[in-house]
Design a protein around this motif. Sequence first.
Motif: not given
Length: 424
Positions: A183-184, A187-188
């Motif tokens: 997820e990181e 989103y990044s």
Amino acid sequence: MAETLAATPQQLAAAKKAVISSSIGAALEWFDIIVYATFAVVIAENFFPESDGTIALLLTFATFAISYVIRPLGGMVLGSFADRKGRKNALTLTLMLMMVGTLIMAVAPTYAQVGVWGAVIILVSRLVQGFSAGGEFGTATAFLIETAPHKKAFYASWQVAAQGASMLLASAFGYGLTQWLSEEALYSWGWRVPFFVGLLIGPVGLYIRAKLDETEEFTKGEKTKTPLKDLFVHHYGRLLAGSAVIGVATISVYMILYMPTFAVKNLGIPATAAFLGGVVAGLVVLVGVPYVGHLADRIGPARVMTYAAIGALLLAWPLFQLMVTKPTVPMLILVIGLLGVIMAFYFGPLPALLSSLFPAAIRGTGLAVTYNVGVTLLGGIAPLVLTWLLSVTGSLNAPSLYYMAIAVISLVGLYFVRKRYKQA
């Protein structure tokens, strides 16, 4: 509707080149649009983090909708340019502008990096993309119709098939990135990957379009210095009827695009499942639309579209009811797939039908303005309206009512096109 005149090898080669060049533009346009809608939740978090979830999503879709507000202006400017300076020149200009809009989106700094300026930058991206897209459909469709030696509905339908390819590819990216990235990472930087991939289409399209010959119908036909004025003064009724006809085509597209957000936010279905539904719908459109184009050449575009619009009206409520009461992965994929079938049968014959409404002298303008007025009023604002409806009514069936209302508008438009303007 069947045409029996034989085409020469040169005409067939020109038609194939027209299909490829037009499809590339349509593919880039819709890939950009679909990726933005697909990653709406991620974009909302990156650019509107200070708002609560619903407000952030509304702001993201509002930015999406604003790009559609400018589309009719793009249609007026670029469609008029196509009627005055030629289809080839307009096709090159629209693709260049589209690439600029996609590039800005791909490199836009987030709220964490530049504050509210991040949202301003993606707004500029959407405005450039919307303006360029405003001229793409009208110019590309005019070019396809005027180049096709026969089977005009079939050749013109490939522009819609390209949208199916974009839907399939964008949904596949959505599935792959959410499945394989943390997820990181998603989103990044992961959400930017599809926009960069989309940019790779542009140079190929520019090269092919640079090699095109202008259509004979444009070079030898009568021209007007005021195509926009002629459209509004002499063909206003056709513009209104054609814009109404756009409804089921555009709402089907945006209902499919909205499904991942709807499923994730309201039904608790994993995003990966919603993306698989988009892959199915894209495959249905890509494979099915050319066959629908053949059918439209035989029995008439308006007739095929009327049957599809009735199907949309009758199926909208049951489909949503099934999905809301049985929110399973197979059911979601089935519903999105059926929306893809409706889209294929309605959208496939649409370019040929709209082209027949306008004479060659104002065809680029007529197609561009008609299409973009319909898309803006009936489709482009759909994600924003649907999110708002769900928030206000609290009913998960609210999207089906909107879909049904658009189907009624399209049926009214088709009635006038068939009865008043004598289109089969």
